[in-house]
Design an enzyme around this catalytic site. Structure first.
Site, mmCIF file in Angstrom:
data_model
loop_
_atom_site.group_PDB
_atom_site.id
_atom_site.type_symbol
_atom_site.label_atom_id
_atom_site.label_comp_id
_atom_site.label_asym_id
_atom_site.label_seq_id
_atom_site.Cartn_x
_atom_site.Cartn_y
_atom_site.Cartn_z
ATOM 1 C CB ILE A 216 -1.018 0.123 1.066
ATOM 2 C CG1 ILE A 216 -1.590 -1.069 1.768
ATOM 3 C CG2 ILE A 216 -1.996 0.993 1.190
ATOM 4 C CD1 ILE A 216 -2.211 -0.882 2.924
ATOM 5 C CG HIS A 217 3.395 2.996 -3.253
ATOM 6 N ND1 HIS A 217 2.961 2.250 -4.194
ATOM 7 C CD2 HIS A 217 3.772 4.280 -4.131
ATOM 8 C CE1 HIS A 217 2.649 2.169 -5.514
ATOM 9 N NE2 HIS A 217 3.251 3.010 -5.420
ATOM 10 N NE ARG A 218 -0.511 4.196 -7.050
ATOM 11 C CZ ARG A 218 0.351 4.035 -8.661
ATOM 12 N NH1 ARG A 218 0.382 5.665 -8.820
ATOM 13 N NH2 ARG A 218 0.358 3.149 -9.177
ATOM 14 C CG ASP A 289 -2.229 1.540 -3.365
ATOM 15 O OD1 ASP A 289 -0.259 0.344 -3.441
ATOM 16 O OD2 ASP A 289 -1.721 1.918 -2.583
#
Length: 369
Positions: A216-218, A289
């Site tokens: 998860i980083h978006r 993501d």
């Protein structure tokens, strides 16, 4: 097309990188440059990814030259970051005078490098050109579209990417030799480095056990507490059925603490590219993501659940290898559990033959040496 200042048979490339995926992409071409007579390269690292596991380790483990320049620009807003990068890159380009500037992908580093070169009348070549999510709220979408507008060579990973450019009118401004379907340099990297993948330090905790790999980083997810909470809840529910492990950037961990979001799944520090390949080849499913990890999951023939409403890699959705589920837990969980029980179909050849770096380099030589 703007012409280079190179002498016959000599090509000097200025490569600009700043984020993890760009190090991997650049490695494929740098490796070819190293064995090609009459070509030299210098690398500018903007510093956009500054954590050692997100930056320095990549150059060491992938056996590519360390950047000649490191601007150390990170942890700033989009405007400040891009502006400072533009200033720093321009100063270096004035001194180094490359024949062509090579940029990758869709980050602030990409746009700053392309702008600096274009304003100095240095030809720009964009690797991964023509990708579109058609979501203008994404900073990456703005970066990639603007970079394409000012680039002289547009290197497309797929036929769909080329078609996007033609539909935007690029075909009227460019010759056939300037919009080139190369295949995907990430596929080159996967094929080359897969044999060198290495176990992360926590391998004993997942070795031999079924697990899902999540990232998860978006920005659109991390900066929206509602979306982030839903994604974490979905991963928590999946984790109750099969272990979910998540290499997580410190900035996302910080958001968890600030928002009071409690993950039940297993979090680890960011891993290197070779460690990520190890995890990819052994996991049951990918939930992400990340644009790049969607493709890497496909390369490893793993089903992918994409935690977004759209993707640049539409061909993966069309084949069924990738499911777009957005950020609602009620949709994510059943799709994830179903994907683990039904193997997705995989179509070969979507991203070329694994020789994209050679195609890029030969096109640079034919246009600018």
């Amino acid at each position: 097309m703007r012409q280079c200042n190179a002498g016959i048979g000599i090509l000097k490339i200025g490569t600009i990188v700043g984020a993890r995926p760009q190090f991997i992409k650049a490695a494929t071409i740098s490796r070819r440059v190293a064995v090609t007579e009459g070509v030299s390269e210098f690398i500018i690292h903007t510093g956009q990814h500054f954590d050692e596991n997100m930056s320095d380790v990549f150059f060491a483990e992938m056996d590519i030259p360390k950047p000649l320049f490191n601007l150390g620009i990170a942890s700033l807003g989009h405007g400040a970051m891009t502006g400072r990068m533009l200033e720093g890159i321009e100063e270096i380009l004035v001194t180094e005078q490359p024949d062509v500037v090579l940029v990758y992908g869709d980050t602030n580093s990409t746009l700053a490098g392309a702008l600096a070169a274009a304003k100095l009348d240095i030809p720009v070549a964009h690797v991964e050109s023509g990708l579109r999510s058609f979501n203008r709220r994404m900073p990456e979408e703005i970066n990639r579209k603007l970079t394409d507008q000012i680039s002289d060579l547009l290197f497309c990973p797929t036929q769909i990417a080329k078609q996007n450019l033609l539909q935007e009118g690029h075909g009227g401004d460019y010759t056939e030799s300037q919009i080139v379907v190369t295949g995907d340099v990430m596929f080159d990297a996967f094929k080359y480095y897969r044999k060198e993948c290495k176990a992360p330090i926590f391998a004993s905790k997942v070795q031999g056990a079924g697990f899902c790999l999540a990232t998860i980083h978006r920005q659109e997810n991390v900066r929206d507490s509602r979306k982030l909470g839903q994604i974490v809840e979905a991963l928590n529910q999946v984790h109750r059925e099969v272990q979910v492990i998540c290499p997580l950037h410190p900035s996302t961990k910080k958001v968890f603490r600030e928002e009071g979001i409690v993950p039940e799944f297993t979090i680890y520090d960011p891993v290197s590219y070779l460690e990520m390949l190890w995890l990819l080849t052994r996991c049951e499913l990918v939930l992400t993501d990340s644009g790049g990890l969607q493709k890497e999951a496909y390369f490893a023939e793993k089903s992918c659940i994409t935690l977004r409403d759209e993707t640049e890699w539409v061909e993966l959705v069309e084949t069924g290898a990738n499911k777009l589920v957005g950020s609602v837990a009620e949709k994510i969980v059943p799709e994830a559990l179903n994907a683990m029980s039904e193997k997705a179909p995989f179509v070969s050849g979507l991203y070329g033959k694994g020789d994209a770096a050679d195609v890029v380099l030969q096109n640079l030589l034919s246009n600018y040496s």
